[in-house]
Motif scaffolding. Sequence first.
Motif, short mmCIF file in Angstrom:
data_model
loop_
_atom_site.label_atom_id
_atom_site.label_comp_id
_atom_site.label_asym_id
_atom_site.label_seq_id
_atom_site.Cartn_x
_atom_site.Cartn_y
_atom_site.Cartn_z
N ARG A 1 37.20 37.87 39.26
CA ARG A 1 37.98 39.01 38.76
C ARG A 1 37.84 39.84 40.05
O ARG A 1 38.88 40.52 40.27
N THR A 2 36.97 39.79 41.00
CA THR A 2 36.98 40.66 42.07
C THR A 2 37.90 40.43 43.09
O THR A 2 38.71 41.20 43.72
N ALA A 3 38.16 39.11 43.37
CA ALA A 3 39.17 38.62 44.34
C ALA A 3 40.76 38.87 43.63
O ALA A 3 41.63 39.36 44.47
N THR A 4 40.80 38.89 42.59
CA THR A 4 42.41 39.31 41.80
C THR A 4 42.45 40.96 42.06
O THR A 4 43.47 41.24 42.18
N ARG A 5 41.36 41.36 41.77
CA ARG A 5 41.43 43.15 41.80
C ARG A 5 41.79 43.32 43.37
O ARG A 5 42.66 44.37 43.58
N PRO B 1 44.65 52.57 46.43
CA PRO B 1 43.75 52.50 47.68
C PRO B 1 42.63 51.47 47.60
O PRO B 1 42.10 51.23 46.49
N PRO B 2 42.45 50.69 48.61
CA PRO B 2 41.28 49.65 48.39
C PRO B 2 39.94 49.87 47.88
O PRO B 2 39.26 49.30 47.22
N LYS B 3 39.45 51.11 48.20
CA LYS B 3 38.29 51.68 47.71
C LYS B 3 38.32 52.06 46.24
O LYS B 3 37.11 52.01 45.58
N GLU B 4 39.42 51.97 45.73
CA GLU B 4 39.44 52.09 44.29
C GLU B 4 39.97 51.07 43.54
O GLU B 4 40.17 51.01 42.30
N ALA B 5 40.01 50.01 44.08
CA ALA B 5 40.54 48.81 43.45
C ALA B 5 39.75 48.28 42.47
O ALA B 5 40.30 47.44 41.48
N HIS B 6 38.38 48.44 42.31
CA HIS B 6 37.51 48.12 41.29
C HIS B 6 37.08 49.26 40.29
O HIS B 6 36.17 48.93 39.61
N SER B 7 38.11 49.97 40.26
CA SER B 7 37.80 51.26 39.47
C SER B 7 38.83 50.94 38.27
O SER B 7 40.09 50.87 38.49
N GLY C 1 48.19 41.30 25.75
CA GLY C 1 46.63 41.27 25.84
C GLY C 1 45.91 42.37 26.65
O GLY C 1 46.70 43.62 26.89
N ASP C 2 44.66 42.53 26.65
CA ASP C 2 43.87 43.42 26.99
C ASP C 2 43.61 43.34 28.48
O ASP C 2 42.79 42.68 28.85
N LEU C 3 44.24 44.06 29.26
CA LEU C 3 43.73 44.07 30.73
C LEU C 3 42.43 44.59 30.98
O LEU C 3 41.75 44.07 31.91
N GLN C 4 41.77 45.48 30.14
CA GLN C 4 40.52 45.70 30.28
C GLN C 4 39.42 44.70 30.41
O GLN C 4 38.42 44.59 31.21
N ASP C 5 39.84 43.98 29.52
CA ASP C 5 38.91 42.82 28.98
C ASP C 5 38.98 41.49 30.13
O ASP C 5 38.15 40.92 30.38
N LEU C 6 40.29 41.34 30.75
CA LEU C 6 40.74 40.39 31.36
C LEU C 6 40.24 40.87 32.85
O LEU C 6 39.30 39.82 33.39
N LEU C 7 40.16 42.01 33.35
CA LEU C 7 39.77 42.38 34.78
C LEU C 7 38.23 42.88 34.96
O LEU C 7 37.65 42.71 35.92
N PHE C 8 37.79 43.27 33.60
CA PHE C 8 36.51 43.97 33.60
C PHE C 8 35.73 43.64 32.62
O PHE C 8 34.82 44.28 32.08
#
Length: 406
Positions: free
Chosen positions: A335-339, A349-355, A372-379
């Motif tokens: 998930r981190t690599a995808t975000r 911005p890169p610093k907000e990629a994981h927000s 589908g649910d993006l929230q569940d997929l990425l976080f």
Amino acid sequence: MTTPTSTASPTSTSPTSRQIWTRTRGLLLALAVLVTAGIVMALMRSDARHGHLDPRSADPRGSRAVAELLEQRGVTTQVVTTLAEATAASGPGTTLLVTTPDLLTSRQQKSLRTDMTSTSGRTVLLSAGAASTGTLAPGVSTETSAPVSARTPRCSLPAADRAGDVDLGGERYTTELPGSDACYPSDGPATLLRINGPAGGDTVLLGSPDILYNERLDKRGNASLALQLLGSRPHLVWYLPSLDDPSAAPGDGDGDDRQDTGERGFLELIPAGWLWGTLQLAVAAALAAIWRARRLGPLVTEQLPVTIRASETTEGRARLYRRTNARDRAATVLRTATRTRLAPLLGVPPKEAHSPDALLPAISARLTARDGDLQDLLFGRPPADDAALTLLADRLDALEREVRTS
């Protein structure tokens, strides 16, 4: 293609046994030389070394020479180290020599003074300072010490007149007691003072013990004065005060003894040689550490002995995750690599990629018909089994492809 496996062999930066021996042999050799030299010196000098002003010592600062000369003249010498032995051995026909009267506690000084006033013998005090003259020699005042040098008698004491010039100095004394002899003055005060005792004896105060040293006995009139002062009676009691004397312990109800003992700190009770030896060892250890310390320079890039393809590294890490059932860690990495890859594609911005607040709206704006649910997929939460982890990887890959082609 065969996958590289780890072995137990040392790396290229690990020192070999030969390198370790080469680095340490100089230090070990120096240590062995020091230990051997110390043992040899101790064995060579152990038979003759007893201590400062000891009549059994042949050292330069010992006093064996004067003891042997007294023995040739029929004077017996008895060495004692406790106050009880000193008072028991003293009497009308004895000379009591106290080498370090300032080392005695106030209770010991009072006991010794009582014995001195009840006998007609002679007491010789060496380098007695203000700490002991007030009790052992009432009526005598001490002045600042003077350097040891050749001095003339300038008094009527027969022993001093016959000895002539001697090496004296150290403590200086003045008194108004009648019948006293003040000899070998130094700018007024005497460095040798003889006072009468109440029972017919006398007390002699020597400002310094140099006339008794082996190295000075044959100079000027030192031997003559020493033999006359110590050989006036047929028996000489040579008192070397020691810290392990039972009488030195503070007694109940005697506040002065407790104060006198308490004033001596721990470092004052340690011989000076041990303190200097410890300091030298500390300096030597510091120098050895500086000498052998690793010099850290700039980082140097080294080529790996074997080039491994990224796919093999990824596969090896995946196998480690699978062996430990670390599905949560694997899902977090995916998930981190995808975000991280999606953020620059969406203008985040890169610093907000994981927000979630910054990334999810940007994806929804780009993919209006996203299912589908993006929230569940990425976080979302970690997958429960391997099948769910595989499905998660597929969905993340599909999401990234869709964003790239949209």
